[in-house]
Design a protein around this motif. Structure first.
Motif, PDB file in Angstrom:
ATOM      1  N   GLU A  16       0.822  -1.217   0.000  1.00  0.00           N
ATOM      2  CA  GLU A  16       0.000   0.000   0.000  1.00  0.00           C
ATOM      3  C   GLU A  16       0.859   1.272   0.000  1.00  0.00           C
ATOM      4  N   TRP A  17       2.171   1.106   0.066  1.00  0.00           N
ATOM      5  CA  TRP A  17       3.072   2.270   0.013  1.00  0.00           C
ATOM      6  C   TRP A  17       3.293   2.669  -1.439  1.00  0.00           C
ATOM      7  N   LYS A  18       3.325   3.994  -1.715  1.00  0.00           N
ATOM      8  CA  LYS A  18       3.346   4.486  -3.087  1.00  0.00           C
ATOM      9  C   LYS A  18       4.603   5.294  -3.439  1.00  0.00           C
ATOM     10  N   HIS A  19       5.666   5.123  -2.665  1.00  0.00           N
ATOM     11  CA  HIS A  19       6.895   5.855  -2.975  1.00  0.00           C
ATOM     12  C   HIS A  19       7.602   5.218  -4.171  1.00  0.00           C
ATOM     13  N   CYS A  20       8.474   5.989  -4.800  1.00  0.00           N
ATOM     14  CA  CYS A  20       9.205   5.452  -5.949  1.00  0.00           C
ATOM     15  C   CYS A  20      10.421   4.651  -5.457  1.00  0.00           C
ATOM     16  N   GLN A  21      10.967   3.862  -6.361  1.00  0.00           N
ATOM     17  CA  GLN A  21      12.027   2.938  -5.946  1.00  0.00           C
ATOM     18  C   GLN A  21      13.326   3.643  -5.559  1.00  0.00           C
ATOM     19  N   LEU A  22      13.551   4.801  -6.160  1.00  0.00           N
ATOM     20  CA  LEU A  22      14.807   5.513  -5.875  1.00  0.00           C
ATOM     21  C   LEU A  22      14.965   5.789  -4.377  1.00  0.00           C
ATOM     22  N   VAL A  23      13.878   6.167  -3.711  1.00  0.00           N
ATOM     23  CA  VAL A  23      13.997   6.582  -2.305  1.00  0.00           C
ATOM     24  C   VAL A  23      14.131   5.403  -1.342  1.00  0.00           C
ATOM     25  N   GLU A  24      13.810   4.221  -1.810  1.00  0.00           N
ATOM     26  CA  GLU A  24      13.883   3.082  -0.884  1.00  0.00           C
ATOM     27  C   GLU A  24      15.236   2.352  -0.955  1.00  0.00           C
ATOM     28  N   MET A  25      16.118   2.798  -1.845  1.00  0.00           N
ATOM     29  CA  MET A  25      17.444   2.169  -1.970  1.00  0.00           C
ATOM     30  C   MET A  25      18.126   2.047  -0.611  1.00  0.00           C
ATOM     31  N   SER A  26      18.708   0.880  -0.324  1.00  0.00           N
ATOM     32  CA  SER A  26      19.401   0.698   0.952  1.00  0.00           C
ATOM     33  C   SER A  26      20.604   1.631   1.027  1.00  0.00           C
ATOM     34  N   ARG A  27      21.077   1.851   2.226  1.00  0.00           N
ATOM     35  CA  ARG A  27      22.226   2.722   2.425  1.00  0.00           C
ATOM     36  C   ARG A  27      23.453   2.120   1.730  1.00  0.00           C
ATOM     37  N   GLN A  28      24.065   2.932   0.878  1.00  0.00           N
ATOM     38  CA  GLN A  28      25.249   2.434   0.179  1.00  0.00           C
ATOM     39  C   GLN A  28      26.397   3.390   0.409  1.00  0.00           C
ATOM     40  N   ASP A  29      27.160   3.596  -0.646  1.00  0.00           N
ATOM     41  CA  ASP A  29      28.314   4.471  -0.604  1.00  0.00           C
ATOM     42  C   ASP A  29      27.872   5.939  -0.552  1.00  0.00           C
ATOM     43  N   TRP A  30      28.749   6.822  -0.062  1.00  0.00           N
ATOM     44  CA  TRP A  30      28.413   8.251  -0.004  1.00  0.00           C
ATOM     45  C   TRP A  30      28.089   8.805  -1.394  1.00  0.00           C
ATOM     46  N   ALA A  31      28.822   8.353  -2.407  1.00  0.00           N
ATOM     47  CA  ALA A  31      28.568   8.834  -3.769  1.00  0.00           C
ATOM     48  C   ALA A  31      27.163   8.430  -4.234  1.00  0.00           C
ATOM     49  N   ASP A  32      26.714   7.239  -3.827  1.00  0.00           N
ATOM     50  CA  ASP A  32      25.365   6.798  -4.207  1.00  0.00           C
ATOM     51  C   ASP A  32      24.315   7.681  -3.545  1.00  0.00           C
ATOM     52  N   HIS A  41      18.231  21.803   0.476  1.00  0.00           N
ATOM     53  CA  HIS A  41      18.597  20.394   0.286  1.00  0.00           C
ATOM     54  C   HIS A  41      19.211  20.211  -1.105  1.00  0.00           C
ATOM     55  N   LEU A  42      18.546  20.815  -2.097  1.00  0.00           N
ATOM     56  CA  LEU A  42      19.057  20.688  -3.470  1.00  0.00           C
ATOM     57  C   LEU A  42      20.448  21.320  -3.578  1.00  0.00           C
ATOM     58  N   GLN A  43      20.583  22.509  -2.995  1.00  0.00           N
ATOM     59  CA  GLN A  43      21.904  23.170  -3.025  1.00  0.00           C
ATOM     60  C   GLN A  43      22.958  22.280  -2.372  1.00  0.00           C
ATOM     61  N   HIS A  44      22.579  21.680  -1.267  1.00  0.00           N
ATOM     62  CA  HIS A  44      23.528  20.862  -0.500  1.00  0.00           C
ATOM     63  C   HIS A  44      24.039  19.699  -1.350  1.00  0.00           C
ATOM     64  N   PHE A  45      23.104  18.972  -1.953  1.00  0.00           N
ATOM     65  CA  PHE A  45      23.533  17.782  -2.696  1.00  0.00           C
ATOM     66  C   PHE A  45      24.178  18.160  -4.032  1.00  0.00           C
ATOM     67  N   GLU A  46      23.715  19.266  -4.597  1.00  0.00           N
ATOM     68  CA  GLU A  46      24.346  19.706  -5.844  1.00  0.00           C
ATOM     69  C   GLU A  46      25.795  20.097  -5.550  1.00  0.00           C
ATOM     70  N   SER A  47      26.034  20.732  -4.420  1.00  0.00           N
ATOM     71  CA  SER A  47      27.418  21.111  -4.132  1.00  0.00           C
ATOM     72  C   SER A  47      28.268  19.878  -3.817  1.00  0.00           C
ATOM     73  N   TRP A  48      27.630  18.820  -3.283  1.00  0.00           N
ATOM     74  CA  TRP A  48      28.384  17.578  -3.094  1.00  0.00           C
ATOM     75  C   TRP A  48      28.755  16.927  -4.434  1.00  0.00           C
ATOM     76  N   VAL A  49      27.832  17.033  -5.406  1.00  0.00           N
ATOM     77  CA  VAL A  49      28.164  16.505  -6.746  1.00  0.00           C
ATOM     78  C   VAL A  49      29.400  17.246  -7.259  1.00  0.00           C
ATOM     79  N   ASP A  50      29.373  18.591  -7.139  1.00  0.00           N
ATOM     80  CA  ASP A  50      30.502  19.395  -7.612  1.00  0.00           C
ATOM     81  C   ASP A  50      31.791  18.970  -6.895  1.00  0.00           C
ATOM     82  N   THR A  51      31.678  18.819  -5.586  1.00  0.00           N
ATOM     83  CA  THR A  51      32.852  18.472  -4.779  1.00  0.00           C
ATOM     84  C   THR A  51      33.468  17.155  -5.238  1.00  0.00           C
TER      85      THR A  51
END
Lengths: 315, 259
Positions: B85-101, B142-152
């Motif tokens: 009955e949960w309707k979230h997309c699969q991307l958000v349920e991914m198990s904890r992986q590497d920091w880059a993931d 949040h978007l700024q935070h993760f976008e700056s991590w991509v840059d980093t």
């Protein structure tokens, strides 16, 4: 000025109740005791995140999940602030964050006995807030008077947050005490698990040489036994009011001098746990810290390198 | 005109639109809380747990709106549903992986979510508009935070760059159901949002392409991959079941009692 004269002047300031700032001259022994105390305090805050974080994912209501996540965040925040203080004091030794964190993994710094133990039920998550944070408030309220001004100032904020944590724990514990038989049993078991650990928490009846020195320098102002008595005095009525039993048949308060008598915790066992990381969860929790610190060193290095690139671009 | 009262049809339609959004935020927050004490440094631990707190808070805001429209309470939406009955997309349920993931997944999701929130803001229902305004204010960081991590990570040396590139590629393969609206279609009709919703994938691809190009990363013409299974219809990866079991395990001891 001769060191002996400086030391004399320093001690006069301490005895007059003056506060020492980080830029003031201080004897090496004072600096080393502060590093030992603040490093251990900071690391304990960080290691204290692990027994509770396990319960964020299992928290039984939206409100509890939000509160517990915020509490664990606060603990990490305290650890971060305290480590910055320890880093500042450690500067003459050329030691920074990486080294101070390596010390945990290499067993060169201890952390509080309670965080070596299991927290197997939701009630433990509540009791940690109720009793462990409650105990920490007693210790830290004393440290508010510390002769080292930056530590005392920082503790003001920390104690304020810890009292929210205690209230959060108390609220969890109250809900369980008013709950079903299974919930009450869970609470009773958790209290029985944490009581002896809390008796150890404040340290041995007879204080060790470093603790005595810390009293002389007024880094701390109360003895272990004074703190423990305060805790017992505060928590016996609280726990009994919940309808729960304290697992110590020898616990009683002398009506004449109001001193509480209690069964000693297994000092040797707890000493072994704290000094050699041999508690039931010591290694598992250290493994989590290793995951963060060692396995992700590459991320910190990448951030450093990216910073250099951006700086060169700007130059 | 902004309204405070909805018709019965609108109520049901709005619940169907909001549940997948709330579920995305809740599961993201749940996964985020698994990172407590495990981020690369203490400062990032504080930032990430603060974002987690926001995610859980956004979900709560949205579940509360849904609850006010009738049916389950917010807590029941979280604790009384079965996994399907949960309707979230699969991307958000991914198990904890590497920091880059984590960085790649969050960057991709937050880019999408900003566009989705803009769309939700077109629904003229006052409580929702108030919630969306608050959420967007926080999401911007949040978007700024993760976008700056991509840059980093892109600038942080060969190995870090390789890791983030691979993570972005892996994440891209998992976004098939992110843009799916199946059960919410009647609601999109009611508020004339069909066209906006249909345009989101292209808008998102353009945004991502811009980001790749600004970082000098190779961009191959991309299409949104077909969803192998669809989280919006309650089809979830194996990794969701242990999460659900863990999440409900304490409450299950006394489901009707206070906690």
């Amino acid at each position: 000025m001769e060191d002996a004269q400086r030391f004399h002047d320093f001690m006069q300031r301490i005895e007059a109740g003056e506060k020492i700032e980080s830029t003031d001259w201080m004897p090496k022994e004072y600096r080393d005791l502060l590093i030992k105390q603040i490093h251990m305090h900071g690391i304990s805050e960080i290691m204290g995140a692990y027994p509770e974080k396990e319960w964020v994912t299992k928290a039984p209501t939206i409100r509890r999940k939000l509160a517990l996540n915020a509490k664990v965040q606060d603990e990490i925040g305290h650890g971060q602030m305290l480590l910055r203080l320890a880093e500042d004091l450690s500067r003459p030794y050329g030691r920074g964050r990486e080294e101070l964190m390596d010390d945990v993994l290499d067993g060169r710094v201890k952390f509080h006995n309670v965080f070596h133990l299991e927290a197997p039920t939701w009630a433990d998550a509540g009791v940690i807030g109720f009793m462990v944070d409650g105990g920490a408030i007693i210790t830290q309220a004393m440290l508010l008077e510390s002769s080292y001004a930056p530590y005392a100032r920082m503790l003001k904020r920390i104690v304020a947050e810890e009292s929210f944590h205690m209230q959060h724990g108390e609220s969890v514990v109250l809900a369980l005490a008013e709950g079903t038989e299974a919930q009450r049993r869970m609470l009773q078991d958790a209290i029985a698990r944490w009581w002896p650990a809390m008796m150890y928490f404040f340290g041995p009846r007879e204080m060790g040489p470093s603790s005595k020195k810390m009293m002389e320098y007024k880094i701390r102002t109360m003895t272990n036994e004074q703190l423990r008595q305060k805790f017992i005095n505060r928590y016996v009525p609280r726990i009994r009011a919940l309808g729960m039993v304290i697992p110590d048949p020898n616990l009683y308060q002398d009506p004449d001098d109001h001193v509480w008598h209690y069964t000693d915790p297994d000092w040797n066992w707890f000493n072994e746990v704290v000094h050699h990381n041999t508690g039931p969860m010591s290694q598992a929790r250290l493994a989590l810290r290793r995951q963060a610190h060692t396995e992700q060193r590459w991320v910190r290095e990448a951030a450093f390198q990216a910073g250099q690139v951006l700086q060169n671009q700007g130059a | 005109m902004i309204v405070e009262i909805l018709t019965d049809a609108e109520r049901v339609a709005l619940q169907r639109i909001l549940i997948p959004v709330a579920d995305d935020e809740w599961i993201l927050g749940h996964r985020g809380s698994e990172w407590l004490g495990l981020a690369p440094d203490l400062e990032e631990d504080l930032a990430l747990s603060s974002i987690t707190q926001d995610n859980l808070g956004h979900a709560q805001l949205l579940y509360d709106i849904v609850a006010d429209l009738g049916g389950y309470s917010a807590d029941q939406w979280v604790y009384a549903r079965s996994p399907s009955e949960w309707k979230h997309c699969q991307l958000v349920e991914m198990s904890r992986q590497d920091w880059a993931d984590l960085v790649a997944g969050r960057f991709v999701y937050e880019t999408f979510d900003e566009m989705r929130l803009q769309m939700l803001n077109l629904i003229a229902y006052q409580p929702l508009q108030a919630a969306v305004t608050k959420i967007r204010q926080e999401k911007m960081y949040h978007l700024q935070h993760f976008e700056s991590w991509v840059d980093t990570l892109v600038l942080g040396g060969q190995s870090a760059r390789q890791r983030i590139l691979e993570a972005l590629t892996d994440v891209y393969a998992q976004i098939g159901d992110m843009f799916v609206w199946e059960e919410t279609n009647p609601g999109l009709d009611l508020w004339h949002l069909n066209e906006t919703a249909r345009g989101l994938p292209q808008k998102w691809v353009t945004r991502l392409q811009g980001k790749y190009e600004s970082l000098g990363l190779p961009w191959h013409t991309r299409v949104i991959p077909q969803a192998e299974s669809n989280g919006r219809l309650g089809q979830h990866a194996e990794s969701f079941f242990p999460l659900w079991k863990e999440m409900t395990s304490v409450r299950e001891i006394a489901p009707l009692s206070g906690w």
